[in-house]
Design an enzyme around this catalytic site. Structure first.
Site, PDB file in Angstrom:
ATOM      1  N   LEU A  44      31.439  53.996 -14.396  1.00 47.40           N
ATOM      2  CA  LEU A  44      31.866  54.868 -13.301  1.00 47.40           C
ATOM      3  C   LEU A  44      32.617  54.079 -12.232  1.00 47.40           C
ATOM      4  O   LEU A  44      33.510  54.600 -11.580  1.00 47.40           O
ATOM      5  CB  LEU A  44      30.643  55.540 -12.656  1.00 47.40           C
ATOM      6  N   ASP A 169      27.516  51.617   6.956  1.00 48.32           N
ATOM      7  CA  ASP A 169      28.796  51.478   6.236  1.00 48.32           C
ATOM      8  C   ASP A 169      29.301  52.846   5.785  1.00 48.32           C
ATOM      9  O   ASP A 169      29.696  53.033   4.638  1.00 48.32           O
ATOM     10  CB  ASP A 169      28.652  50.529   5.042  1.00 48.32           C
TER      11      ASP A 169
END
Length: 414
Positions: A44, A169
């Site tokens: 992925l 983040d």
């Protein structure tokens, strides 16, 4: 900055060199993990710390995201921290309704490059960055922006108020849709059968890094010959038109807790990816939950316009940090003196009058005017959106609204 998301990175490949002792584990399609429970289907993505694979959970007959950490001690330690954070998130959300990714399982896996910590997460779809790109950076319709903002705020409210966790983040790559934009890429909707054993003579997965490099070279050569380097031209030289997102389910979840911390135990001084970084992090005045609220505002702007709110660059005689502070002030006005003098790095950037030392002439462009002039927002849309965003972009962190307060804002109910 570590990109260790369950979505992996959006870049092409992780490079061949990192498959060595202490580095990534080489995975091939059909490889088994946790005593045969999980079977690798396809890669992925990847981050600086890990690769992420679509895997089939044979026990529950479901697809999952399998994140395999590099094996060196530093990465093992980071994995244990992330497992700790994800376990708290999952335990506190038994109904799986808080718009944050859930940890299903974790284990260690031994390979030729060492012992790798593995996390099994729920399989989610494309990132918000992919969605912005899918729209060719034109921005999303406002009803979709509201829906996405609501999900992110539910997630942040849960992390901040209930768990005391700062994500630190937050960016479009770290928010994933519940499903893929292209149904053919969804293992369930595409109706494909899971791969249960390694295909004959398969080196699929590991060798794909090399294959991708060769394909990329070939693509570049073709582009040169045909003289088509413009990303806005389709394969047959037809300009690409706007892509409709009406049918796309934009429910989403916050992912990637590799850099997250408990509010009472901050980990690093420099947090956040550059474009989403709050002023208190640049000035080093200390930080709290409100850094996530700043990043959230930057994401909302990017979803609505297709552009990043701040893209600082170093220049002649000034740093990227200084340019960043200048861009903030051009959009939001001068920084209050109290904020200017309070950071460990304040003296690096500001003189005693609260002006930037090396960037003297600022061009002020207030947010609502910026939205109407540059992005053709109607006056009312620009005003309402600005009223929602501006409090989140207050230079004094403690004045920013909490996620809980944002959820009650009239703009969200449209």
């Amino acid at each position: 900055m570590s990109c260790s998301s369950s979505s992996g990175s959006e870049e092409e490949d992780e490079g061949f060199d990192s498959y060595r002792k202490g580095g990534y584990h080489a995975v091939r399609v059909g490889d088994q993990f946790a005593g045969g429970r999980y079977i690798a289907q396809r890669k992925l993505g990847w981050g600086q710390f890990s690769t992420v694979w679509l895997a089939y959970d044979t026990r529950n007959s479901t697809y999952v995201a399998l994140k395999i950490q590099k094996s060196a001690a530093l990465f093992a330690e980071a994995a244990l921290h992330e497992i700790d954070v994800l376990s708290s998130i999952t335990e506190g959300d038994p109904s799986n309704s808080k718009c944050v990714v859930q940890l299903i399982d974790h284990f260690k896996h031994s390979g030729p490059n060492g012992q790798h910590h593995c996390m099994v997460l729920e399989f989610l779809g494309d990132s918000l960055l992919r969605l912005v790109r899918y729209r060719r950076y034109k921005g999303l319709p406002m009803n979709k922006v509201r829906e996405i903002c609501k999900c992110i705020l539910i997630g942040l409210d849960y992390l901040h108020r209930e768990l005391g966790i700062i994500h630190s983040d937050l960016k479009p790559e770290n928010v994933l849709l519940l499903s893929t934009i292209d149904p053919a890429k969804d293992p369930v909707r595409s109706g494909q059968s899971p791969i249960l054993e390694r295909p004959e003579g398969s080196n699929v997965g590991f060798s794909s890094v090399v294959e991708k490099k060769l394909k990329r070279k070939a693509r570049r050569a073709v582009a040169k010959i045909s003289g088509r380097n413009s990303p806005l031209v389709g394969a047959v030289g037809v300009p690409k038109s706007d892509r409709n997102v009406d049918g796309i389910d934009v429910q989403c979840k916050i992912v990637d807790f590799g850099n997250a911390c408990w509010a009472d135990k901050p980990l690093a001084v420099e947090i956040q990816t550059r474009q989403y970084r709050a002023p208190e992090v640049i000035l080093q005045t200390g930080y709290s939950f409100f850094v996530d609220m700043w990043s959230f505002a930057c994401i909302a702007f990017e979803l609505a316009t297709g552009d990043m709110m701040f893209t600082p660059k170093p220049g002649q005689g000034f740093s990227e940090d200084e340019d960043h502070l200048a861009l903030m002030m051009e959009l939001l006005g001068k920084m209050p003196r109290k904020v200017v003098v309070s950071g460990a790095k304040s003296k690096d950037f500001f003189d005693r009058h609260g002006d930037l030392k090396r960037i003297r002439r600022l061009k002020f462009w207030p947010l609502d005017k910026f939205l109407t002039d540059k992005y053709n927002f109607s006056a009312s849309d620009a005003r309402e959106f600005s009223e929602f965003l501006l409090p989140l972009l207050d230079f004094s962190p403690e004045k920013r609204p909490t996620a809980q307060q944002c959820l009650e804002h009239p703009w969200l109910s449209g």
